[in-house]
Design a protein around this motif. Structure first.
Motif, PDB file in Angstrom:
ATOM      1  N   ILE A  59       0.837  -1.198   0.000  1.00 53.01           N
ATOM      2  CA  ILE A  59       0.000   0.000   0.000  1.00 53.01           C
ATOM      3  C   ILE A  59       0.871   1.247   0.000  1.00 53.01           C
ATOM      4  CG2 ILE A  59      -1.736   1.298   1.276  1.00 53.01           C
ATOM      5  CD1 ILE A  59      -2.687  -1.361   2.437  1.00 53.01           C
ATOM      6  N   GLY A  60       1.923   1.199   0.816  1.00 52.00           N
ATOM      7  CA  GLY A  60       2.823   2.340   0.898  1.00 52.00           C
ATOM      8  C   GLY A  60       3.396   2.683  -0.466  1.00 52.00           C
ATOM      9  N   LYS A  61       3.814   1.630  -1.163  1.00 52.50           N
ATOM     10  CA  LYS A  61       4.414   1.830  -2.475  1.00 52.50           C
ATOM     11  C   LYS A  61       3.401   2.438  -3.452  1.00 52.50           C
ATOM     12  CE  LYS A  61       7.618  -0.495  -5.483  1.00 52.50           C
ATOM     13  NZ  LYS A  61       7.403  -1.412  -6.585  1.00 52.50           N
ATOM     14  N   LEU A  62       2.209   1.867  -3.406  1.00 52.76           N
ATOM     15  CA  LEU A  62       1.130   2.323  -4.288  1.00 52.76           C
ATOM     16  C   LEU A  62       0.808   3.795  -4.062  1.00 52.76           C
ATOM     17  CD1 LEU A  62      -0.874   0.692  -6.210  1.00 52.76           C
ATOM     18  CD2 LEU A  62      -2.506   0.964  -4.330  1.00 52.76           C
ATOM     19  N   LEU A  63       0.626   4.150  -2.776  1.00 52.75           N
ATOM     20  CA  LEU A  63       0.285   5.533  -2.445  1.00 52.75           C
ATOM     21  C   LEU A  63       1.446   6.460  -2.761  1.00 52.75           C
ATOM     22  CD1 LEU A  63      -1.559   5.039   0.985  1.00 52.75           C
ATOM     23  CD2 LEU A  63      -2.552   5.215  -1.300  1.00 52.75           C
ATOM     24  N   GLY A  64       2.657   5.960  -2.492  1.00 54.08           N
ATOM     25  CA  GLY A  64       3.840   6.768  -2.774  1.00 54.08           C
ATOM     26  C   GLY A  64       3.928   7.112  -4.251  1.00 54.08           C
ATOM     27  N   GLU A  65       3.742   6.109  -5.108  1.00 52.90           N
ATOM     28  CA  GLU A  65       3.772   6.332  -6.560  1.00 52.90           C
ATOM     29  C   GLU A  65       2.762   7.392  -6.964  1.00 52.90           C
ATOM     30  OE1 GLU A  65       5.775   5.131  -8.701  1.00 52.90           O
ATOM     31  OE2 GLU A  65       6.637   3.344  -7.763  1.00 52.90           O
ATOM     32  N   ALA A  66       1.556   7.223  -6.436  1.00 48.18           N
ATOM     33  CA  ALA A  66       0.472   8.127  -6.813  1.00 48.18           C
ATOM     34  C   ALA A  66       0.773   9.549  -6.367  1.00 48.18           C
ATOM     35  CB  ALA A  66      -0.843   7.648  -6.189  1.00 48.18           C
ATOM     36  N   LEU A  67       1.294   9.678  -5.155  1.00 48.66           N
ATOM     37  CA  LEU A  67       1.588  11.016  -4.632  1.00 48.66           C
ATOM     38  C   LEU A  67       2.675  11.703  -5.461  1.00 48.66           C
ATOM     39  CD1 LEU A  67       1.323  10.225  -0.838  1.00 48.66           C
ATOM     40  CD2 LEU A  67       0.183  12.148  -1.958  1.00 48.66           C
ATOM     41  N   GLU A  69       3.407  11.167  -8.461  1.00 50.18           N
ATOM     42  CA  GLU A  69       2.903  11.482  -9.794  1.00 50.18           C
ATOM     43  C   GLU A  69       1.951  12.679  -9.793  1.00 50.18           C
ATOM     44  OE1 GLU A  69       0.230   9.406 -13.258  1.00 50.18           O
ATOM     45  OE2 GLU A  69       1.178   8.087 -11.753  1.00 50.18           O
ATOM     46  N   LYS A  70       1.072  12.731  -8.785  1.00 50.31           N
ATOM     47  CA  LYS A  70      -0.009  13.724  -8.842  1.00 50.31           C
ATOM     48  C   LYS A  70       0.256  15.008  -8.062  1.00 50.31           C
ATOM     49  CE  LYS A  70      -2.888  10.969 -11.041  1.00 50.31           C
ATOM     50  NZ  LYS A  70      -3.379  11.105 -12.376  1.00 50.31           N
ATOM     51  N   LEU A  71       1.012  14.910  -7.005  1.00 47.99           N
ATOM     52  CA  LEU A  71       1.266  16.136  -6.252  1.00 47.99           C
ATOM     53  C   LEU A  71       2.641  16.684  -6.641  1.00 47.99           C
ATOM     54  CD1 LEU A  71      -0.082  15.773  -2.598  1.00 47.99           C
ATOM     55  CD2 LEU A  71      -1.153  16.768  -4.616  1.00 47.99           C
ATOM     56  N   GLU A  72       2.600  17.873  -7.179  1.00 45.92           N
ATOM     57  CA  GLU A  72       3.796  18.445  -7.781  1.00 45.92           C
ATOM     58  C   GLU A  72       4.931  18.643  -6.793  1.00 45.92           C
ATOM     59  OE1 GLU A  72       5.041  22.341 -10.261  1.00 45.92           O
ATOM     60  OE2 GLU A  72       2.897  22.093  -9.840  1.00 45.92           O
ATOM     61  N   ASP A  73       4.577  18.953  -5.551  1.00 47.39           N
ATOM     62  CA  ASP A  73       5.615  19.291  -4.576  1.00 47.39           C
ATOM     63  C   ASP A  73       6.366  18.076  -4.056  1.00 47.39           C
ATOM     64  OD1 ASP A  73       5.246  22.048  -4.639  1.00 47.39           O
ATOM     65  OD2 ASP A  73       3.503  21.888  -3.325  1.00 47.39           O
ATOM     66  N   ILE A  74       5.841  16.890  -4.341  1.00 47.53           N
ATOM     67  CA  ILE A  74       6.489  15.702  -3.804  1.00 47.53           C
ATOM     68  C   ILE A  74       7.458  15.124  -4.808  1.00 47.53           C
ATOM     69  CG2 ILE A  74       6.101  13.356  -2.954  1.00 47.53           C
ATOM     70  CD1 ILE A  74       3.453  14.383  -1.840  1.00 47.53           C
ATOM     71  N   GLU A  75       8.683  14.926  -4.342  1.00 46.23           N
ATOM     72  CA  GLU A  75       9.714  14.490  -5.261  1.00 46.23           C
ATOM     73  C   GLU A  75       9.890  12.982  -5.258  1.00 46.23           C
ATOM     74  OE1 GLU A  75      13.335  16.626  -6.645  1.00 46.23           O
ATOM     75  OE2 GLU A  75      14.060  15.706  -4.790  1.00 46.23           O
TER      76      GLU A  75
END
Length: 596
Positions: A59-67, A69-75
RNA sequence: GGUUCCGUAGCUCAACCGGAUAGAGCAACGGCCUUCUAAGCCGUAGGUUGAAGGUUCGAGUCCUUCCGGAAUCACCA
């Protein structure tokens, strides 16, 4: 919108879209990443495991990927066990820095158009001087008012002076008997101190009388009622209520002495009020309210004539509202002041800063107001704080173990002077500047010592160990501020380079980033402090910030740094830190100093 | 006795309302000033979170019981 909220909201909608599951928003927990791990913010993914039926790492990996990709501030992200650590882009921090670094109102909200919030605090009795317990009350009330103001609330500070009643008569009677006409002028004493001495004298003589009567075979209870001094003081109270001119005159004179004394202490503490109420003005209104309640059968009379309220429906007992002889009790006047205050300010909230020994009283007050159908019964909020205790237990005025407010402030100032002299850093300062420094420093140490503790908790003050000036203290924080200003004074006068994103990612050192992240927290801290009515949150934050700055200061040179861009970045970072330290200390009612 | 609150290092306090290895300061011990203020920085030592159960992926935090302390249950304020 705060980055945390953005992450939370994204996760909420993402999980809904991807899994068709509605998640309880409360189960999404985004917190700062602990220092020992890599990242800026951390999402705890355990709560999702049951619902999504996947192992936490997945789940962590899944959410991490999504974040990412979608939230610009997250690298980037990493997952350790059930924790998803997120790294923000350096630009996020630099943009934040560029936007706020010179904003002296950073962390403060715009004033809201709304009904006022009334904060009552201090509420002294006029029969004795202020002591350490009152200091905690005053500092809490003052600081909470400031914090609420910083959050945009329209705050009214009010004081309710307890200027009538049997305890006041005790001082008056003792003065008449043994005072020999002493005045603050004739004894060169503060008026509150003078009056307080007669209160203590009364108690002493009264106890003597009681024990004499007990020796003659009376029970303690009988003795306490029959002691001649008690009879005399009752008589005096009656005369006062009847408006006897001599008694009223004496009352006015002695109260005036006390007020003049209080003013000195308030002034030293930097405490002020928007309005002062006097119990002598409000207790009659309280009586009227009780009469109304009786008429409406909300209250009842017992056979002896006393007025009572039945709170058994609310889970409490019967409570007396008026004595059989019609005189008022404590809660009577509180009903009056609440009404008056509501009419005066039409407040959305009425906060009472009162010790936790009165928890029950306020429970009753709220329920009585509700019974009366008062629209403000829900607005009453008791900010209940813990007692200040000595190592051997509670302070007791009868045993002379109270720590006097004036004495304590004196002691703090003297200690500040002694320590400052020993360190010898004040060359070039005028005598007045030094005096001001000692006063600010001593008071700062005292205020911080008290405010850093969670208000709800009892705290211990040991008079034999003076309040520290090192470590987790105001002087440490002020010292940090002074250091910053020393650097700012020495900085070259040249115009700074235009502030652009001149600091590349690789150049921002750990200590710089940690400092920046902490500064980023300030608005959240100010908000939290207001919501919980808890200045300790700000106090502890200010300490953490100062500590972080000192580490940065130790590790990196600001003015001696050869790369001008880096030097100026650090200079601005230091200046920003100074602004936030000053704001935080101001919210505690503490003045900063630029040299010490 | 009823109700409420509190027990975290020797001492004074934290711990983001259930999250990763419980953190600071003081006191103790040991380092760091020819460089922007050493009221500082770094390190060592110090804990069965009062005790025992329970709840669950996970407890200082929630529940139960017990131990210890405080406040209150006033015709004091």
């Amino acid at each position: 919108m705060h980055i945390k909220t953005r992450i939370e909201e994204f996760l909420l909608s993402f999980i809904k879209d991807a899994f068709g599951q509605n998640i309880d928003p409360g189960s999404i927990l985004v917190q700062k990443t602990r220092k020992e791990f890599k990242g800026d913010f951390t999402v705890v993914v355990f709560p999702f495991t049951k619902l999504l039926r996947k192992p936490p790492e997945g789940i962590g990996k899944l959410l991490g990927e999504a974040l990412v990709e979608k939230l610009e501030d997250i690298e980037s992200y990493n997952v350790i066990k059930g924790f998803l650590n997120l790294n923000l882009k350096v630009d996020y921090w630099l943009d934040f820095f560029i936007e706020h670094h010179s904003d002296v109102y950073f962390g403060y909200s715009e004033p809201k158009e709304e009904r006022p919030v009334v904060v009552e605090f201090s509420s002294p009795n006029t029969n004795k001087p202020l002591h350490l317990g009152h200091i905690r009350n005053n500092l809490l009330g003052d600081s909470v008012s400031r914090v609420l103001g910083a959050n945009g609330h329209n705050v009214k500070k009010v004081n309710l002076v307890n200027d009538r009643g049997i305890h006041i008569c005790k001082s008056m009677l003792a003065w008449l008997k043994w005072g020999e006409g002493a005045t603050p002028g004739s004894t060169s004493q503060k008026g509150d101190q003078l009056v307080g001495e007669y209160y203590v004298l009364f108690e002493k003589e009264y106890i003597k009388q009681v024990s004499r009567l007990v020796e003659t075979g009376k029970s303690r209870e009988e003795a306490e009622k029959e002691a001649p001094l008690m009879a005399e003081v009752r008589e005096m109270l009656k005369k006062w209520e009847e408006g006897d001119s001599h008694t009223v005159e004496l009352w006015k004179t002695m109260n005036q002495w006390v007020y003049e004394g209080f003013d000195v202490t308030y002034d030293r503490m930097g405490i002020s009020f928007d309005k002062i109420y006097y119990e002598s003005d409000t207790y009659l209104l309280g009586k009227k309210i009780v009469e109304e309640g009786l008429k409406k059968d909300l209250f009842f009379r017992k056979p002896d004539g006393g007025a009572w309220v039945d709170l058994s429906q609310e889970g409490l007992d019967d409570k007396l509202l008026l004595r059989p002889d019609g005189t008022s009790v404590y809660i009577t006047q509180d009903l009056g002041t609440a009404e008056l205050r509501y009419k005066d300010f039409n407040p959305s909230e009425m906060i009472y800063v009162v010790g936790n020994e009165q928890n029950y009283h306020f429970e009753v007050l709220k329920k009585v107001l509700a019974k009366l159908g008062k629209p403000y019964s829900d607005a009453v909020h008791h900010l209940s704080y813990g007692m200040v205790e000595l190592p051997e237990g509670r302070m007791k005025s009868r045993e002379g173990t109270v720590v006097d407010a004036d004495d304590l402030i004196d002691l703090m100032e003297k200690t500040a002077e002694k320590i400052t002299r020993e360190l010898g850093k004040t060359e070039g300062m005028t005598k007045e500047q030094k005096q001001t420094l000692y006063k600010k420093m001593g008071l700062a140490a005292l205020k911080y010592f008290i405010l850093k503790v969670d208000p709800r908790k009892n705290m211990v003050f040991n008079p034999n160990e003076s309040i520290d000036f090192n470590g987790h203290t105001a002087p440490f924080i002020l010292y940090t501020y002074a250091r910053i200003h020393s650097v700012l004074r020495k900085a070259p006068n040249d115009k700074l380079l235009p502030l652009k994103k001149t600091i590349a990612a690789s150049q921002m050192a750990d200590k710089e980033k940690e400092l920046l992240k902490l500064l980023h927290d300030f608005p959240v801290i100010v908000n939290e402090s207001a919501e919980e009515l808890n200045p300790a949150i700000i106090a502890n934050y200010a300490y953490e910030l100062a500590r972080e700055f000192n580490q940065f200061y130790h590790d990196h040179s600001i003015l001696n740094e050869q790369d001008r861009k880096v030097s100026e970045f650090r200079l601005r970072l230091a200046s920003f830190t100074g602004i936030v330290i000053r704001s935080a200390m101001d919210l505690l009612g503490v003045d900063v100093v630029e040299r010490m």
